[in-house]
Design a protein around this motif. Structure first.
Motif, mmCIF file in Angstrom:
data_model
loop_
_atom_site.group_PDB
_atom_site.id
_atom_site.type_symbol
_atom_site.label_atom_id
_atom_site.label_comp_id
_atom_site.label_asym_id
_atom_site.label_seq_id
_atom_site.Cartn_x
_atom_site.Cartn_y
_atom_site.Cartn_z
ATOM 1 N N THR A 142 48.655 -5.360 -28.959
ATOM 2 C CA THR A 142 49.933 -5.113 -28.535
ATOM 3 C C THR A 142 49.807 -3.939 -27.504
ATOM 4 O O THR A 142 49.498 -2.816 -27.635
ATOM 5 C CB THR A 142 50.816 -4.957 -29.450
ATOM 6 N N VAL A 143 50.600 -4.113 -26.410
ATOM 7 C CA VAL A 143 50.839 -2.766 -25.270
ATOM 8 C C VAL A 143 51.806 -1.868 -26.129
ATOM 9 O O VAL A 143 52.985 -2.134 -26.499
ATOM 10 C CB VAL A 143 51.561 -3.308 -24.374
ATOM 11 N N ILE A 144 51.265 -0.671 -26.236
ATOM 12 C CA ILE A 144 52.088 0.536 -26.997
ATOM 13 C C ILE A 144 52.849 1.658 -26.204
ATOM 14 O O ILE A 144 53.487 2.306 -26.431
ATOM 15 C CB ILE A 144 51.416 1.130 -28.138
ATOM 16 N N SER A 145 52.231 1.594 -24.885
ATOM 17 C CA SER A 145 52.722 2.586 -23.858
ATOM 18 C C SER A 145 52.232 2.249 -22.504
ATOM 19 O O SER A 145 51.304 1.763 -22.251
ATOM 20 C CB SER A 145 51.902 3.918 -24.289
ATOM 21 N N ARG A 146 53.304 2.539 -21.625
ATOM 22 C CA ARG A 146 52.937 2.307 -20.193
ATOM 23 C C ARG A 146 53.766 3.295 -19.468
ATOM 24 O O ARG A 146 55.219 3.069 -19.392
ATOM 25 C CB ARG A 146 53.498 0.870 -19.785
ATOM 26 N N ASN A 147 53.108 4.209 -18.883
ATOM 27 C CA ASN A 147 53.884 5.165 -17.855
ATOM 28 C C ASN A 147 54.551 4.777 -16.491
ATOM 29 O O ASN A 147 53.744 4.093 -15.732
ATOM 30 C CB ASN A 147 52.787 6.237 -17.426
ATOM 31 N N PRO A 148 55.819 4.794 -16.641
ATOM 32 C CA PRO A 148 56.465 4.545 -15.324
ATOM 33 C C PRO A 148 56.083 4.959 -13.814
ATOM 34 O O PRO A 148 56.006 4.313 -12.902
ATOM 35 C CB PRO A 148 58.139 5.061 -15.426
ATOM 36 N N THR A 149 55.308 6.311 -14.066
ATOM 37 C CA THR A 149 54.723 6.712 -12.699
ATOM 38 C C THR A 149 53.597 6.022 -12.370
ATOM 39 O O THR A 149 53.280 6.130 -11.024
ATOM 40 C CB THR A 149 54.579 8.250 -13.047
ATOM 41 N N ASN A 150 52.830 5.284 -13.072
ATOM 42 C CA ASN A 150 51.812 4.436 -12.937
ATOM 43 C C ASN A 150 51.655 3.173 -13.363
ATOM 44 O O ASN A 150 51.015 2.645 -14.037
ATOM 45 C CB ASN A 150 50.271 5.204 -13.069
ATOM 46 N N TRP A 151 53.058 2.510 -13.430
ATOM 47 C CA TRP A 151 53.247 1.091 -13.827
ATOM 48 C C TRP A 151 52.274 0.205 -13.769
ATOM 49 O O TRP A 151 51.796 -0.813 -14.512
ATOM 50 C CB TRP A 151 54.673 0.939 -13.513
ATOM 51 N N ASN A 152 51.736 0.166 -12.301
ATOM 52 C CA ASN A 152 50.776 -0.948 -11.899
ATOM 53 C C ASN A 152 49.376 -0.460 -12.139
ATOM 54 O O ASN A 152 48.561 -1.293 -11.845
ATOM 55 C CB ASN A 152 51.094 -1.171 -10.401
ATOM 56 N N GLU A 153 49.052 0.570 -12.732
ATOM 57 C CA GLU A 153 47.780 1.100 -13.224
ATOM 58 C C GLU A 153 47.082 0.871 -14.302
ATOM 59 O O GLU A 153 46.074 0.073 -14.494
ATOM 60 C CB GLU A 153 47.862 2.538 -12.779
#
Length: 296
Positions: free
Chosen positions: A122-133
């Motif tokens: 499960t995805v637990i974290s995703r930084n908005p500044t590098n959303w596509n990274e």
């Protein structure tokens, strides 16, 4: 006498204006209950609206129901045809699976580059500044996750594992701007064409499949899957479909623009692919050298 009637009309007009202004002011003031003239008018208007609206609603609802019934019938017919085709496809797949199994046994083949063991995460974290990274997931080395393992969702491939902790890992997405982020891919055609997924257009939301043969033609809608030749990714994992293809500036190869099968923007639950067919470091390097440095 005429002057009297003229004055009389003027007086009546002034009185009417005063009464009208008084009524307007009376109706505009804050009140909990309407006056009986207002109630009478509202009741009459409401009664008229009911008389008109109910038949209109009935007719409109009947027409809508008939239209929905027709659409349901047409959709049902389409689904029946698809179901018939699906039944035939399942039968064909079952025959091919049995034939493939028999051939493997006769040739004593144990593993295939298409085989993998899935690890759900499960995805637990995703930084908005590098959303596509990148995204962070809740599985790590203790769960058997290792760097360079392919990661997918039901729609198709989304990226690979780049680093692992004990109970978490980092997934680098195919849409990453890192030029080292590559995946060996294959266009399913006759014959098949091989290239490297390397690059992403944020404007068009398309992946770039580079180093395709310059002398082949590629149609819109052509399916692109992993080739498995990089030594890390299983073969046959769906990546996306071709939108267009262009010859590079030197005229030595082509670049196809791929619409991803997976929604790279919305990611919740993912699948890590642990390839069962292992390669030695040297053979993996040879495979990479055949395709390009860094291809998976």
């Amino acid at each position: 006498m005429p002057q009297f009637f003229l004055n009389k009309r003027l007086i009546i007009l002034l009185i009417s204006i005063i009464v009208l202004v008084a009524l307007v002011g009376f109706s505009l003031r804050d009140r909990e209950n309407a006056s009986w003239p207002e109630q009478f008018v509202k009741d009459v208007v409401g009664f008229g609206e009911n008389i008109v609206s109910k038949p209109v609603s009935f007719v409109s609802g009947t027409i809508g129901s008939l239209s929905n019934l027709k659409n349901t019938y047409q959709e049902n017919e389409r689904l029946k045809k698809r179901l018939e085709g699906l039944t035939q496809l399942e039968s064909k797949v079952a025959d091919l699976t049995k034939e493939n199994k028999d051939l493997k046994e006769s040739l004593n083949i144990q593993d295939s580059i298409r085989d993998f063991d899935p690890i759900n995460a499960t995805v637990i974290s995703r930084n908005p500044t590098n959303w596509n990274e990148q995204v962070e997931i809740d599985k790590g080395s203790r769960d058997g996750v290792k760097p360079d393992m392919a990661v997918m969702v039901p729609g198709g491939l989304i990226g690979k594992i780049t680093s692992t902790g004990a109970k978490s890992s980092t997934v680098e997405l195919l849409s990453s701007s890192d030029t080292r982020n590559r995946a060996s891919a294959m266009v399913q055609s006759d014959p098949n064409a091989y290239g490297i997924i390397n690059g992403y257009s944020n404007k068009d939301k398309l992946l770039q499949l580079k180093q395709l043969p310059y002398n082949m033609s590629f149609k819109k809608g052509g399916k692109v899957v992993t080739s498995g030749l990089g030594g890390k990714f299983p073969a046959g994992i769906f990546i996306g479909t071709i939108e267009k293809a262009e010859t590079d500036k030197m005229g030595l190869s082509q670049t196809a623009y791929i619409k991803p099968g997976a929604d790279l923007y919305q990611l919740d639950h993912i699948i890590i692919l642990k390839r069962t067919a292992q390669t030695t470091d040297s053979s993996a390097s040879d495979d990479k050298g055949k395709m390009t440095t860094g291809g998976e």
